[in-house]
Design an enzyme around this catalytic site. Structure first.
Site, short mmCIF file in Angstrom:
data_model
loop_
_atom_site.label_atom_id
_atom_site.label_comp_id
_atom_site.label_asym_id
_atom_site.label_seq_id
_atom_site.Cartn_x
_atom_site.Cartn_y
_atom_site.Cartn_z
N GLY A 1 -7.72 -5.03 -17.57
CA GLY A 1 -8.52 -3.82 -17.36
C GLY A 1 -9.27 -3.87 -16.04
N HIS B 1 -26.49 21.73 -2.40
CA HIS B 1 -26.59 22.22 -3.77
C HIS B 1 -25.52 23.29 -4.03
N VAL C 1 -6.97 0.01 -15.19
CA VAL C 1 -7.81 1.18 -15.47
C VAL C 1 -7.20 2.44 -14.83
N GLU C 2 -6.75 2.29 -13.58
CA GLU C 2 -6.17 3.49 -12.93
C GLU C 2 -4.93 3.98 -13.69
N LYS D 1 0.37 5.66 -5.92
CA LYS D 1 -0.63 5.72 -7.00
C LYS D 1 -1.45 7.00 -6.89
N CYS E 1 -1.42 2.00 -3.08
CA CYS E 1 -2.36 3.11 -2.85
C CYS E 1 -1.70 4.49 -2.78
N CYS F 1 0.82 -1.21 0.00
CA CYS F 1 0.00 0.00 0.00
C CYS F 1 0.86 1.27 0.00
N GLU G 1 -25.77 15.44 -4.39
CA GLU G 1 -27.19 15.71 -4.12
C GLU G 1 -28.09 14.88 -5.05
N TYR H 1 -8.75 -2.98 -11.60
CA TYR H 1 -8.43 -1.75 -10.84
C TYR H 1 -7.11 -1.13 -11.34
C1 LIG Z 1 -0.83 -0.62 -7.69
C2 LIG Z 1 -1.74 -0.90 -6.52
C3 LIG Z 1 -2.65 0.06 -6.11
C4 LIG Z 1 -3.48 -0.20 -5.02
N1 LIG Z 1 -4.37 0.78 -4.67
C5 LIG Z 1 -5.21 0.55 -3.62
C6 LIG Z 1 -6.13 1.56 -3.20
O1 LIG Z 1 -6.19 2.66 -3.77
N2 LIG Z 1 -6.94 1.28 -2.15
C7 LIG Z 1 -6.91 0.08 -1.50
O2 LIG Z 1 -7.67 -0.12 -0.53
N3 LIG Z 1 -6.05 -0.90 -1.88
C8 LIG Z 1 -5.20 -0.69 -2.92
N4 LIG Z 1 -4.31 -1.67 -3.29
C9 LIG Z 1 -4.30 -2.95 -2.54
C10 LIG Z 1 -3.53 -2.80 -1.20
O3 LIG Z 1 -2.23 -2.31 -1.46
C11 LIG Z 1 -3.44 -4.16 -0.51
O4 LIG Z 1 -4.74 -4.70 -0.37
C12 LIG Z 1 -2.81 -4.03 0.88
O5 LIG Z 1 -1.51 -3.50 0.80
C13 LIG Z 1 -2.76 -5.40 1.58
O6 LIG Z 1 -2.12 -5.30 2.80
P1 LIG Z 1 -1.38 -6.56 3.46
O7 LIG Z 1 -0.90 -6.09 4.80
O8 LIG Z 1 -2.24 -7.75 3.40
O9 LIG Z 1 -0.15 -6.88 2.48
P2 LIG Z 1 1.04 -5.99 1.92
O10 LIG Z 1 0.72 -4.55 1.94
O11 LIG Z 1 1.42 -6.59 0.61
O12 LIG Z 1 2.24 -6.21 2.96
C14 LIG Z 1 2.85 -7.46 3.14
C15 LIG Z 1 4.26 -7.24 3.65
O13 LIG Z 1 4.82 -8.49 4.03
C16 LIG Z 1 6.20 -8.50 3.71
N5 LIG Z 1 6.65 -9.89 3.66
C17 LIG Z 1 6.27 -10.87 2.78
N6 LIG Z 1 6.87 -12.04 3.09
C18 LIG Z 1 7.64 -11.81 4.18
C19 LIG Z 1 8.49 -12.63 4.96
N7 LIG Z 1 8.65 -13.95 4.72
N8 LIG Z 1 9.17 -12.08 6.01
C20 LIG Z 1 9.02 -10.74 6.28
N9 LIG Z 1 8.21 -9.92 5.58
C21 LIG Z 1 7.52 -10.45 4.55
C22 LIG Z 1 6.24 -7.79 2.36
O14 LIG Z 1 7.53 -7.29 2.09
C23 LIG Z 1 5.21 -6.67 2.58
O15 LIG Z 1 5.82 -5.49 3.07
C24 LIG Z 1 -3.43 -1.44 -4.34
C25 LIG Z 1 -2.51 -2.42 -4.75
C26 LIG Z 1 -1.68 -2.15 -5.82
C27 LIG Z 1 -0.69 -3.20 -6.25
N1 LIG Z 2 -8.42 1.50 -5.96
C1 LIG Z 2 -8.23 0.33 -5.35
O1 LIG Z 2 -8.83 0.03 -4.33
C2 LIG Z 2 -7.26 -0.65 -5.92
C3 LIG Z 2 -6.34 -0.25 -6.88
C4 LIG Z 2 -5.45 -1.19 -7.39
C5 LIG Z 2 -5.49 -2.50 -6.95
N2 LIG Z 2 -6.40 -2.86 -6.01
C6 LIG Z 2 -6.49 -4.27 -5.55
O2 LIG Z 2 -5.49 -5.05 -6.20
C7 LIG Z 2 -6.10 -6.17 -6.85
C8 LIG Z 2 -5.32 -6.54 -8.08
O3 LIG Z 2 -5.55 -5.58 -9.12
P1 LIG Z 2 -5.51 -5.99 -10.66
O4 LIG Z 2 -5.99 -4.84 -11.46
O5 LIG Z 2 -4.19 -6.60 -10.95
O6 LIG Z 2 -6.53 -7.21 -10.72
P2 LIG Z 2 -8.10 -7.27 -11.05
O7 LIG Z 2 -8.52 -8.61 -10.61
O8 LIG Z 2 -8.81 -6.08 -10.51
O9 LIG Z 2 -8.17 -7.18 -12.64
C9 LIG Z 2 -7.51 -8.07 -13.47
C10 LIG Z 2 -8.06 -7.88 -14.88
O10 LIG Z 2 -7.20 -8.59 -15.78
C11 LIG Z 2 -8.00 -9.28 -16.72
N3 LIG Z 2 -7.18 -10.42 -17.17
C12 LIG Z 2 -6.74 -11.47 -16.44
N4 LIG Z 2 -5.94 -12.27 -17.19
C13 LIG Z 2 -5.88 -11.71 -18.42
C14 LIG Z 2 -5.19 -12.03 -19.63
N5 LIG Z 2 -4.41 -13.11 -19.70
N6 LIG Z 2 -5.34 -11.22 -20.70
C15 LIG Z 2 -6.14 -10.11 -20.63
N7 LIG Z 2 -6.79 -9.75 -19.51
C16 LIG Z 2 -6.67 -10.53 -18.41
C17 LIG Z 2 -9.27 -9.66 -15.97
O11 LIG Z 2 -10.35 -9.84 -16.84
C18 LIG Z 2 -9.46 -8.44 -15.06
O12 LIG Z 2 -10.25 -7.45 -15.69
C19 LIG Z 2 -7.52 -5.71 -7.12
O13 LIG Z 2 -8.40 -6.79 -7.22
C20 LIG Z 2 -7.85 -4.83 -5.96
O14 LIG Z 2 -8.39 -5.59 -4.92
C21 LIG Z 2 -7.29 -1.96 -5.50
#
Ligand SMILES: Cc1cc2nc3c(=O)[nH]c(=O)nc-3n(C[C@H](O)[C@H](O)[C@H](O)COP(=O)(O)OP(=O)(O)OC[C@H]3O[C@@H](n4cnc5c(N)ncnc54)[C@H](O)[C@@H]3O)c2cc1C
Ligand SMILES: NC(=O)c1ccc[n+]([C@@H]2O[C@H](COP(=O)([O-])OP(=O)(O)OC[C@H]3O[C@@H](n4cnc5c(N)ncnc54)[C@H](O)[C@@H]3O)[C@@H](O)[C@H]2O)c1
Length: 448
Positions: free
Chosen positions: A174, A437, A179-180, A50, A47, A42, A442, A176
């Site tokens: 396409g 408004h 699209v973002e 991003k 997050c 995150c 609204e 999350y």
């Molecule tokens: C590009 C992108 C944009 C996103 N945008 C949003 C958003 O806008 N809003 C939203 O709600 N969610 C968003 N998400 C999803 C969100 O980031 C995750 O759902 C969230 O970070 C999950 O938290 P977590 O604690 O489960 O895992 P993580 O945040 O992945 O943390 C896991 C941690 O464990 C550590 N780790 C792994 N294995 C070991 C080990 N063996 N020993 C020690 N440390 C270890 C890793 O290094 C990592 O730091 C986004 C994800 C991505 C990829």
């Molecule tokens: N704003 C947010 O809250 C936010 C932002 C980013 C990520 N996330 C989290 O991270 C997760 C992962 O995000 P993501 O965008 O990687 O996954 P996603 O599951 O949201 O989307 C994956 C997309 O890839 C397509 N796809 C899968 N295999 C394919 C292939 N071989 N060829 C063409 N299309 C294919 C699927 O149809 C789907 O539309 C999300 O599910 C979401 O929970 C959240």
């Protein structure tokens, strides 16, 4: 037996950090291991960075509006390298503040990879420590399709380290992330082609939301190719060539190819097979409603359990775990009304059921109210982009099952509506509540 710690947490992302601090607040002796940077996906590659790019892209979009609002000479230059350096500096500040929070909470940070030796023993850098309870919060990693040349593509992780903005960006997936990034990178001047195996972007969202975002992105020049999968990537001196299977085969020329086809749990090489923790089909850790794994003293929260991959969900699971195990207050997380947003332009946000899900569950008693309108902000411009709002209601009482929106501030508007919808409001409650408004919000109070 005396253990070194009451709780050992593996992974300091949102889930691990929240659990460690909460358990320590109940007096538990807690250690947390992190192999990379504090804050997890995150903060470091999700997050937070991003959202900074979303804001940078919004400045570019504001420039396009400026002329219609009486401004002239709005030409500015965007320096990606300078911008991304500031983003990384801010992330370092966040690391500092997280470290401070852990110290204040009395949680010991072990900056290292942790693996299991047995159900109560963890190995870190050749050292063994023991704990009564262990929480796995190791998150996930990007999944890539196994196609020839996939090594020439990047994942969202590398998007935050791009040395310069690519001229042509192809995005596979396409959802999350796809699209973002297509929205942000298009606003910053890249030519974006977005490919998904589905007919429309954002599968899982309400169809009206999907089509409205897709239309909005197309109007801005993002080229979307649906019903397509990537077949091969070839490297040439000048560019990358992406072959996709559409109705026929097509080749897309790009400078960078981002793969965003979903994420998988980080459950390999943890030693889980030694401790009786079972995994599901996608490698996710199987847990019960209290986040307990198949091994009694081991728990798991967040993305590694693949329930809902969102930061607030990981945090809520972590707090419920700490309350239940250390606070002696049994807590579980309800997944019914989890709001979420896609930070594209136009922005989309939803809470509760889509029309399709509601009809599957309640059949003919489901009714929908929808409206499409041009937001006030765009009325002085040539931009005909529409906002969409939609309510899914059920039965004679018209209990609200879902609210969906595409348009300016959708995430903030849906965030506030989520409280009311969770509490079981009806459409009449919305009708009786006065709007503010003139706002887009609204419109939820003006359905006829
Ligand atoms: C590009 C992108 C944009 C996103 N945008 C949003 C958003 O806008 N809003 C939203 O709600 N969610 C968003 N998400 C999803 C969100 O980031 C995750 O759902 C969230 O970070 C999950 O938290 P977590 O604690 O489960 O895992 P993580 O945040 O992945 O943390 C896991 C941690 O464990 C550590 N780790 C792994 N294995 C070991 C080990 N063996 N020993 C020690 N440390 C270890 C890793 O290094 C990592 O730091 C986004 C994800 C991505 C990829
Ligand atoms: N704003 C947010 O809250 C936010 C932002 C980013 C990520 N996330 C989290 O991270 C997760 C992962 O995000 P993501 O965008 O990687 O996954 P996603 O599951 O949201 O989307 C994956 C997309 O890839 C397509 N796809 C899968 N295999 C394919 C292939 N071989 N060829 C063409 N299309 C294919 C699927 O149809 C789907 O539309 C999300 O599910 C979401 O929970 C959240």
């Amino acid at each position: 037996m005396a253990f070194d710690y009451d709780l050992f947490v593996i992974g300091a992302g949102p889930g691990g950090l929240a659990a460690a601090k909460k358990a320590a607040s109940y007096g538990a002796r807690v250690a947390i291991a992190e192999q990379e940077a504090l804050g997890g996906t995150c903060v470091n590659r999700g997050c937070t960075p991003k959202k900074f790019i979303v804001h940078a892209a919004d400045v570019a979009l504001q420039d396009q509006l400026a002329h219609s609002y009486g401004w002239s000479d709005c030409k500015r230059h965007f320096d990606w390298t300078k911008f991304i350096k500031s983003v990384h500096q801010e992330i370092e500040n966040i690391h500092g503040s997280y470290l401070d929070q852990l110290q204040k909470a009395g949680v010991e940070l072990i900056p290292s990879k942790a693996t299991f030796v047995d159900p109560h023993t963890i190995e870190i850098h050749g050292r063994k420590v023991t704990a009564d309870k262990i929480l796995i919060a190791v998150g996930g990693h990007p999944l890539k399709p196994e196609i020839p040349g996939i090594e020439f593509s990047i994942s969202s992780r590398q998007m935050f380290d791009l040395p310069y903005l690519p001229k042509r960006l192809a995005i596979i997936g396409g959802g999350y992330i796809g699209v973002e990034f297509s929205s942000m990178m298009n606003a910053l001047g890249c030519e974006v082609t977005l490919i998904d195996r589905d007919e429309m972007i954002l599968s899982g969202f309400d169809d009206d939301i999907r089509s409205c975002v897709q239309e909005g992105l197309s109007k801005r020049g993002v080229k979307f190719i649906g019903n397509s999968t990537a077949k091969e990537i070839k490297f040439s001196e000048e560019c990358l060539l992406l072959t996709i299977s559409d109705k026929s085969e097509k080749i897309i020329t790009a400078d960078t190819i981002l793969v965003a086809t979903g994420r998988a749990p980080n459950t390999k090489n943890l030693g889980l097979e030694k401790v009786g923790v079972s995994l599901g089909e996608k490698g996710e850790i199987k847990v019960d409603e209290y986040s307990r794994t198949t091994q009694e003293n081991i728990f798991a929260v967040g993305d590694c359990t693949n329930r809902m991959q969102l930061t607030p969900v990981a945090k809520a699971e972590a707090i419920a775990f700490a309350d239940t195990v250390f606070g002696k207050k049994q807590q579980k997380v309800s997944y019914d009304y989890v709001p979420s947003a896609v930070f594209a332009r136009p922005e989309a946000a939803s809470v509760g059921m889509s029309e399709a899900k509601a009809k599957e569950k309640f059949g003919e008693s489901v009714k929908c109210y929808r409206d499409r309108f041009q937001p006030l902000l765009l009325q002085l411009t040539q931009d005909e982009q529409q906002a969409t709002i939609k309510l899914v209601v059920e039965g004679e009482s018209e209990r609200v099952l879902g609210a969906h929106m595409v348009g300016e501030n959708a995430a903030d508007i849906i965030q506030s509506l989520a409280v009311a919808i969770r509490k079981g409001i009806t459409k009449q409650d919305l009708d009786e509540t006065l709007g503010i408004h003139p706002t887009s919000g609204e419109e939820f109070h003006l359905f006829e």
